[in-house]
Design a protein around this motif. Structure first.
Motif, PDB file in Angstrom:
ATOM      1  N   ILE B  31      -4.181   0.980   5.170  1.00  0.00           N
ATOM      2  CA  ILE B  31      -4.844   1.947   4.300  1.00  0.00           C
ATOM      3  C   ILE B  31      -3.808   2.988   3.923  1.00  0.00           C
ATOM      4  N   ILE B  32      -3.419   2.951   2.659  1.00  0.00           N
ATOM      5  CA  ILE B  32      -2.315   3.781   2.212  1.00  0.00           C
ATOM      6  C   ILE B  32      -2.849   4.874   1.295  1.00  0.00           C
ATOM      7  N   ALA B  33      -2.534   6.104   1.616  1.00  0.00           N
ATOM      8  CA  ALA B  33      -2.888   7.208   0.726  1.00  0.00           C
ATOM      9  C   ALA B  33      -1.639   7.589  -0.058  1.00  0.00           C
ATOM     10  N   VAL B  34      -1.773   7.601  -1.385  1.00  0.00           N
ATOM     11  CA  VAL B  34      -0.661   8.004  -2.244  1.00  0.00           C
ATOM     12  C   VAL B  34      -0.940   9.437  -2.677  1.00  0.00           C
ATOM     13  N   ILE B  35      -0.044  10.344  -2.322  1.00  0.00           N
ATOM     14  CA  ILE B  35      -0.259  11.751  -2.657  1.00  0.00           C
ATOM     15  C   ILE B  35       0.911  12.256  -3.508  1.00  0.00           C
ATOM     16  N   GLY B  36       0.716  13.407  -4.117  1.00  0.00           N
ATOM     17  CA  GLY B  36       1.767  13.992  -4.947  1.00  0.00           C
ATOM     18  C   GLY B  36       1.144  14.807  -6.065  1.00  0.00           C
ATOM     19  N   ARG B  37       1.996  15.587  -6.722  1.00  0.00           N
ATOM     20  CA  ARG B  37       1.496  16.433  -7.808  1.00  0.00           C
ATOM     21  C   ARG B  37       1.087  15.570  -8.990  1.00  0.00           C
ATOM     22  N   ASN B 203      -7.373  11.602   8.125  1.00  0.00           N
ATOM     23  CA  ASN B 203      -8.250  10.922   9.071  1.00  0.00           C
ATOM     24  C   ASN B 203      -8.277   9.413   8.913  1.00  0.00           C
ATOM     25  N   VAL B 204      -8.120   8.929   7.684  1.00  0.00           N
ATOM     26  CA  VAL B 204      -8.383   7.512   7.424  1.00  0.00           C
ATOM     27  C   VAL B 204      -7.116   6.706   7.154  1.00  0.00           C
ATOM     28  N   ALA B 205      -6.134   7.301   6.474  1.00  0.00           N
ATOM     29  CA  ALA B 205      -4.968   6.519   6.059  1.00  0.00           C
ATOM     30  C   ALA B 205      -4.092   6.163   7.254  1.00  0.00           C
ATOM     31  N   SER B 206      -3.510   4.949   7.186  1.00  0.00           N
ATOM     32  CA  SER B 206      -2.554   4.576   8.219  1.00  0.00           C
ATOM     33  C   SER B 206      -1.140   4.947   7.774  1.00  0.00           C
ATOM     34  N   ARG B 207      -0.973   5.059   6.483  1.00  0.00           N
ATOM     35  CA  ARG B 207       0.360   5.390   5.962  1.00  0.00           C
ATOM     36  C   ARG B 207       0.204   6.319   4.760  1.00  0.00           C
ATOM     37  N   ILE B 208       1.183   7.197   4.591  1.00  0.00           N
ATOM     38  CA  ILE B 208       1.195   8.110   3.454  1.00  0.00           C
ATOM     39  C   ILE B 208       2.405   7.793   2.579  1.00  0.00           C
ATOM     40  N   ILE B 209       2.167   7.753   1.266  1.00  0.00           N
ATOM     41  CA  ILE B 209       3.282   7.685   0.322  1.00  0.00           C
ATOM     42  C   ILE B 209       3.242   8.978  -0.475  1.00  0.00           C
ATOM     43  N   PHE B 210       4.320   9.748  -0.417  1.00  0.00           N
ATOM     44  CA  PHE B 210       4.395  10.981  -1.204  1.00  0.00           C
ATOM     45  C   PHE B 210       5.287  10.722  -2.398  1.00  0.00           C
ATOM     46  N   HIS B 212       7.112  11.922  -6.035  1.00  0.00           N
ATOM     47  CA  HIS B 212       7.617  13.102  -6.711  1.00  0.00           C
ATOM     48  C   HIS B 212       8.574  12.630  -7.797  1.00  0.00           C
ATOM     49  N   GLN B 213       8.358  13.110  -9.019  1.00  0.00           N
ATOM     50  CA  GLN B 213       9.222  12.763 -10.155  1.00  0.00           C
ATOM     51  C   GLN B 213       9.436  11.254 -10.301  1.00  0.00           C
ATOM     52  N   GLY B 214       8.353  10.496 -10.150  1.00  0.00           N
ATOM     53  CA  GLY B 214       8.436   9.062 -10.380  1.00  0.00           C
ATOM     54  C   GLY B 214       9.088   8.262  -9.271  1.00  0.00           C
ATOM     55  N   LYS B 215       9.362   8.919  -8.156  1.00  0.00           N
ATOM     56  CA  LYS B 215      10.000   8.209  -7.034  1.00  0.00           C
ATOM     57  C   LYS B 215       9.149   8.357  -5.779  1.00  0.00           C
ATOM     58  N   ILE B 216       9.286   7.399  -4.853  1.00  0.00           N
ATOM     59  CA  ILE B 216       8.692   7.595  -3.542  1.00  0.00           C
ATOM     60  C   ILE B 216       9.621   8.541  -2.779  1.00  0.00           C
ATOM     61  N   TRP B 217       9.147   9.760  -2.582  1.00  0.00           N
ATOM     62  CA  TRP B 217      10.002  10.810  -2.009  1.00  0.00           C
ATOM     63  C   TRP B 217      10.009  10.693  -0.490  1.00  0.00           C
ATOM     64  N   GLU B 218       8.814  10.403   0.056  1.00  0.00           N
ATOM     65  CA  GLU B 218       8.704  10.241   1.519  1.00  0.00           C
ATOM     66  C   GLU B 218       7.614   9.242   1.773  1.00  0.00           C
ATOM     67  N   GLU B 219       7.768   8.404   2.787  1.00  0.00           N
ATOM     68  CA  GLU B 219       6.651   7.574   3.198  1.00  0.00           C
ATOM     69  C   GLU B 219       6.767   7.249   4.668  1.00  0.00           C
ATOM     70  N   GLY B 220       5.622   7.025   5.291  1.00  0.00           N
ATOM     71  CA  GLY B 220       5.634   6.708   6.710  1.00  0.00           C
ATOM     72  C   GLY B 220       4.248   6.868   7.296  1.00  0.00           C
ATOM     73  N   PRO B 221       4.133   6.703   8.633  1.00  0.00           N
ATOM     74  CA  PRO B 221       2.831   6.850   9.294  1.00  0.00           C
ATOM     75  C   PRO B 221       2.238   8.235   8.992  1.00  0.00           C
TER      76      PRO B 221
END
Lengths: 216, 243
Positions: B31-37, B203-210, B212-221
């Protein structure tokens, strides 16, 4: 010999209305079928096909209906085909109507939000299935008022068929005028009869439009 | 084997580069949550996965299907990857039941009786079996969104994409939709969500993808990325959404 304008003349004019109505109906059916095809070609995701449809619509919307009538009636005669006035009129009005209906219906299809295409594509529907199940049922609803509106134009424009000798309401009025020399009265009656066809249609169009606003 | 493999993809809208060399994978059950502006490319990334957006560079695989290959049958792919949109996009002229059964009967050729059973089944999962005969405009936003989720579930996809599905909802309606998502997550569905609900993501996501500016800036548990952000951009983003 100039004779009086009698009730019989009035009866003949009313009787001639049936050809006005018949020509309108034929043009609506022929133009509707052809127009539907052209409207669909106008929205397919294939640019050259769309251009072809645009060219067809532009050519017909950009030339006078009278000229189109002459092409069908006199044009084919040059090649040795004698075309009956009613055949030429039906063909010309069908093609004329197809261009306008295609453009009206194209607008209705494109008025359906892009997100409806997207949502149905995301469920795996093909282009044809999207049109049939999602887009057209919604487009038909908004298409009814402008289509009836165009029908009113079509009724009035069938009077042009008089110039190629198709005996409908206007031609009958010309004949009656020639015999009685009462153009004001005769054409006044003819205009009133057109109004009797068109007014209910306009009313219907407005009623449908009102109903559309409250309907789902 | 990964369910999805995204390899160095580029997406441009005219002169604007929206995705710039993005690579990641999705494993079954994640379960991946993609976050960012806004404007960071999150929604576009999601929409590329089921081929709603064509890409200009790189490759996307779903199992053994190359998504961005013109020869790929996108219709077949989309039966396996469901998507739910921010604006629900229910079909307004169809009842809730028909909204749900349309694709199973038309695309999968399911019998009408079976499809009705399926509709009831998926509506139960979103808690709306009593609305089967309603039309979309008779439902609240939250209910419409739950029907949209049910409609996607009815295709029995292997993975679900959620594109900011609570962003158009009134605050008091967000909870009911998030609860449906939580239940789906527990059932083992592979999910990728673009979301602004940080509490939910935590609470729910197993991984976060952050992004920024069209790139994956950070990702991980989830705990690691949200607990100890490594870049000032994520620190500043988290600061702005949490206050």
């Amino acid at each position: 010999m100039i004779r009086d304008l009698t009730w019989l003349d009035f009866a003949y004019l009313v009787y001639a209305m049936r050809w006005t109505i018949a020509l309108t109906a034929l043009a609506l059916v022929g133009g509707g079928l052809l127009g539907f095809v052209v409207a669909m070609l106008r929205v397919v995701p294939l640019a050259p096909v769309r251009w072809l449809a645009v060219g067809y619509i532009q050519a017909l919307q950009g030339t006078p209906l009278l000229a189109q009538l002459f092409v069908f009636y006199f044009g084919f005669a040059i090649f040795g085909y004698r075309v009956q006035p009613w055949v030429a009129a039906t063909a010309a009005f069908s093609i004329y109507a197809s261009a306008f209906l295609a453009e009206i219906w194209r607008g209705c299809v494109q008025a359906i939000p892009r997100t409806q295409w997207e949502a149905s594509a995301a469920l795996g529907l093909s282009f044809g299935e999207q049109l049939r199940h999602i887009i057209l049922p919604q487009a038909v609803r908004i298409a009814i008022p402008p289509t009836v509106g165009f029908l009113v134009q079509l009724v009035k424009n069938t009077s042009l068929a008089a110039v190629i000798g198709f005996i409908e309401l206007t031609r009958e009025a010309q004949i009656t005028t020639a015999a009685t020399f009462k153009p004001f009265a005769v054409y006044g009656i003819a205009a009133g009869l057109y109004f009797c066809i068109c007014f209910p249609l306009s009313e219907l169009s407005q009623r449908l439009e009102r109903r559309l606003r409250v309907a789902r | 084997m990964s369910l999805v493999r995204i390899e160095n993809i580029t997406k441009r809208f005219g002169p604007l580069t929206v995705l710039d060399g993005v690579s990641t994978t999705v494993e079954p059950g994640e379960i991946i949550a993609v976050i960012g502006r806004s404007g960071s490319g999150k929604s576009t990334l999601l929409r590329c996965i089921n081929g709603l957006e064509p890409i200009q560079g790189g490759r996307i695989w779903f199992e053994d299907q190359l998504v961005n290959d013109p020869a790929t049958d996108l219709r077949r792919l989309r039966q396996q990857v469901g998507i739910v949109f921010q604006s629900y996009n229910l079909f307004p002229h169809l009842s809730v039941e028909r909204n749900i059964t349309l694709a199973p009967t038309v695309v999968k050729k399911m019998a009408a009786g079976d499809a009705r059973g399926l509709a009831l089944d998926v509506l139960k999962r979103v808690g709306l079996e009593d609305k089967i005969a309603a039309y979309p405009d008779q439902l609240s936003g939250g209910q419409q969104q739950r029907v949209a989720i049910a409609r996607s579930l009815a295709m029995q996809p292997k993975m679900m994409l959620f594109d900011e599905i609570t962003s158009a909802l009134d605050p008091e309606l967000i909870g009911e939709v998030l609860r449906v998502l939580e239940a789906m997550a527990k059932s083992g569905m592979t999910m990728m969500l673009v979301t602004h609900e940080m509490g939910f993501a935590r609470n729910v996501a197993s991984r976060i993808i952050f992004m920024h500016q069209g790139k994956i800036w950070e990702e991980g548990p989830t705990a690691k990325v949200l607990g100890s952000p490594a870049t000032p951009e994520l620190v500043s983003f988290l600061g702005s959404v949490l206050h």
